[in-house]
Enzyme design. Structure first.
Site, PDB file in Angstrom:
ATOM      1  N   TYR A 144       0.921  -1.295   0.091  1.00 27.59           N
ATOM      2  CA  TYR A 144      -0.029   0.038  -0.032  1.00 27.59           C
ATOM      3  C   TYR A 144       0.950   1.130  -0.018  1.00 27.59           C
ATOM      4  O   TYR A 144       1.864   1.088   0.658  1.00 27.59           O
ATOM      5  CB  TYR A 144      -0.707   0.078   1.187  1.00 27.59           C
ATOM      6  N   ASP A 239       9.324   3.033  -0.892  1.00 20.93           N
ATOM      7  CA  ASP A 239       8.190   3.632  -0.131  1.00 20.93           C
ATOM      8  C   ASP A 239       8.764   3.196   1.516  1.00 20.93           C
ATOM      9  O   ASP A 239       8.280   2.164   1.863  1.00 20.93           O
ATOM     10  CB  ASP A 239       7.044   3.188  -0.649  1.00 20.93           C
ATOM     11  N   LYS A 267       5.233   9.359   8.697  1.00 18.32           N
ATOM     12  CA  LYS A 267       5.007   8.801  10.176  1.00 18.32           C
ATOM     13  C   LYS A 267       6.190   9.410  10.874  1.00 18.32           C
ATOM     14  O   LYS A 267       6.126  10.594  11.254  1.00 18.32           O
ATOM     15  CB  LYS A 267       4.829   7.220   9.918  1.00 18.32           C
TER      16      LYS A 267
HETATM   17  P1  KE4 Z   1      -0.390   8.337   4.561  1.00 16.37           P
HETATM   18  O1  KE4 Z   1      -1.065   9.079   3.379  1.00 16.37           O
HETATM   19  O2  KE4 Z   1      -1.560   7.507   5.138  1.00 16.37           O
HETATM   20  O3  KE4 Z   1       0.055   9.271   5.326  1.00 16.37           O
HETATM   21  O4  KE4 Z   1       0.499   7.402   4.153  1.00 16.37           O
HETATM   22  C1  KE4 Z   1       0.245   6.480   3.246  1.00 16.37           C
HETATM   23  C2  KE4 Z   1       1.279   5.491   3.233  1.00 16.37           C
HETATM   24  C3  KE4 Z   1       2.336   5.145   2.334  1.00 16.37           C
HETATM   25  N1  KE4 Z   1       3.037   4.158   2.112  1.00 16.37           N
HETATM   26  C4  KE4 Z   1       2.994   3.294   3.157  1.00 16.37           C
HETATM   27  C5  KE4 Z   1       3.921   2.074   3.223  1.00 16.37           C
HETATM   28  C6  KE4 Z   1       1.899   3.233   4.190  1.00 16.37           C
HETATM   29  O5  KE4 Z   1       1.873   2.209   5.133  1.00 16.37           O
HETATM   30  C7  KE4 Z   1       0.998   4.419   4.311  1.00 16.37           C
HETATM   31  C8  KE4 Z   1       0.088   4.483   5.225  1.00 16.37           C
HETATM   32  N2  KE4 Z   1      -0.111   3.309   5.868  1.00 16.37           N
HETATM   33  C9  KE4 Z   1      -1.497   2.958   6.772  1.00 16.37           C
HETATM   34  C10 KE4 Z   1      -1.447   1.928   7.705  1.00 16.37           C
HETATM   35  N3  KE4 Z   1      -1.007   0.779   7.105  1.00 16.37           N
HETATM   36  C11 KE4 Z   1      -1.778   4.233   7.509  1.00 16.37           C
HETATM   37  C12 KE4 Z   1      -3.019   4.097   8.274  1.00 16.37           C
HETATM   38  C13 KE4 Z   1      -4.181   4.372   7.877  1.00 16.37           C
HETATM   39  O6  KE4 Z   1      -4.312   4.490   6.563  1.00 16.37           O
HETATM   40  O7  KE4 Z   1      -5.285   5.249   8.512  1.00 16.37           O
END
Ligand code: KE4
Length: 421
Positions: A144, A239, A267
């Site tokens: 993701y 990523d 994060k």
């Molecule tokens: P954000 O747009 O949520 O800040 O980041 C997206 C993203 C990009 N790349 C990786 C590897 C990620 O894990 C994420 C977001 N992770 C999720 C949890 N698996 C965020 C939690 C959520 O969606 O509320």
């Protein structure tokens, strides 16, 4: 435990927020429960509106490597806020954070701050397309990378053809340029490069997958991706939104010794504030506006409050490198008791997942999907009732922080040992 007030809060939220939440996974649907509503956090603990206390192993999905409300970080944000929250004019602290990041990850010769991981990956992919002049990209099933249209895709009919949208509202055309490979399967990547020779702009990969549960790269997998992208004049994008400053201070690229062309961070890099980053090779990043023809912008990008949280966080991690060895030891103890239960456990540093797959290994999305999600939900409920909050989904990760005490770890291990599910 009593969750009456959380239930009332969830009811009220559901009247105005889709699913009662501002991000789907928080709705606890994957574990069939009503989410608790947090009142406050400190260190390794969360307290909900009913006064229940939890040891938190989600850490806001990764940012909380120092625990909640870490004094130095809060103070830095308060100090910055008192001078104004955002200006939309350059501030020197943005350069200071950028230099800290480059010092930790030298592959990031030039970088740009944005406000979310989604924005970071979307922008990195656009930079790769702009730099190479190519349109196709490769991602991996089960990884993701945020919710930008071209990355919300699933395998289409033919594995060697473009993907299909994995969300309503994503036009077919957006998905067609995204090719899907299988994580840890070099042949699936080689086949895509052979079938789309000269057309692939980049491969985007989670160097440790953590969105299908944790799935580490098998030996040689990342090196293979580095080689095949170089051989085909395509860019390799790591990523590291989750792994950056998590699996080591230099991220997965340091941990595995692979130099990507571009990296995305989120994060931890923002210390819990909305800050993410994309960056890498100077020749690629010089295509970004206003220098070059790849447009990307953001009102709150690099705002001083988020930057203050990021600088404070990175400085603590940089000045106490022992934190990573401690995280390793703490997390290894949890892994050990899980393995004694016969569970499949994948772990890299303080990032781990227990899979209910009857002991069968999990090495990619397909094997992750064999997990018994009902068994996971029962485990989640048991842990929550025991004051331990683990990820409310089999396909998310467990995060350990520097704030988790030996007593926290021992209580967690005892609960896992006692679990009869
Ligand atoms: P954000 O747009 O949520 O800040 O980041 C997206 C993203 C990009 N790349 C990786 C590897 C990620 O894990 C994420 C977001 N992770 C999720 C949890 N698996 C965020 C939690 C959520 O969606 O509320």
């Amino acid at each position: 435990m009593d969750w009456k007030k959380s239930e009332q809060c969830f009811q009220a939220a559901g009247n105005i927020l889709p699913g009662g939440v501002n991000s789907p996974v928080r709705a606890f649907r994957a574990v069939g429960r009503t989410p608790f509503f947090v009142e406050r956090g400190r260190g390794s603990r969360l307290w909900d509106v009913d006064g229940n206390e939890y040891i938190d192993y989600v850490c806001s999905w990764g940012p909380g490597i120092l625990g909640h409300a870490r004094e130095e970080v809060v103070a830095a944000v308060q100090k910055a806020a008192a001078n104004g929250l955002t200006f939309g004019v350059p501030t020197a602290v943005e350069t200071e954070l950028a230099e800290l990041i480059r010092e930790a990850m030298p592959s990031m010769e030039m970088l740009r701050m944005v406000s979310s991981g989604t924005e970071a990956v979307m922008s990195a992919v656009r930079a790769a397309r702009g730099f190479t002049g190519r349109e196709k990209i490769v991602k991996f099933t089960g990884c993701y990378h945020g919710h930008s249209d071209g990355l919300l895709v699933k395998a289409g009919s033919g594995l060697l053809t473009g993907a299909v949208p994995d969300s309503a509202g994503v036009p077919k055309g957006y998905a067609e340029n995204t090719l899907l490979a299988r994580y840890n399967d070099v042949e699936s990547v080689r086949a895509l490069f052979e079938a789309n020779s000269g057309e692939i702009a980049c491969v985007v990969v989670e160097p440790v997958a953590a969105n299908m549960g944790v799935v580490p790269p098998e030996k040689g997998f990342l090196r293979f991706l580095r080689n095949i992208t170089e051989e085909n004049d395509a860019l390799l994008i790591f990523d590291e939104v989750i792994t950056g400053f998590r699996v080591s201070y230099g991220g997965a690229q340091k941990y595995y010794g692979i130099k990507p062309d571009l990296t995305t961070l989120g994060k931890i890099v923002g210390g819990g504030m909305p800050l993410a980053v994309y960056g890498g090779r100077r020749d690629v990043m010089e295509t970004i506006a206003p220098l070059g023809a790849v447009y990307q912008a953001g009102t709150l990008s690099g705002n001083p409050m988020a930057v203050a949280a990021g600088i404070a966080t990175l400085k603590i991690l940089r000045e106490t490198p022992s934190v990573y060895a401690e995280l390793e030891q703490k997390t290894a103890k949890i892994e050990q008791v899980m393995r004694e239960k016969g569970w499949t456990v994948n772990r890299v540093g303080s990032l781990l997942s227990a899979f209910f797959t009857n002991g069968n290994p999990v090495t990619d999305y397909e094997t992750a999907q064999t997990a018994d999600t009902k068994a996971y939900a029962a485990y989640f409920g048991y842990m929550l009732e025991n004051g331990i909050y683990v990820a409310p989904s089999q396909f998310e990760a467990m995060f350990v922080s520097a704030a988790h005490s030996d007593a926290d770890i021992e209580k967690t291990c005892a609960a896992i040992r006692a679990y009869e599910g």
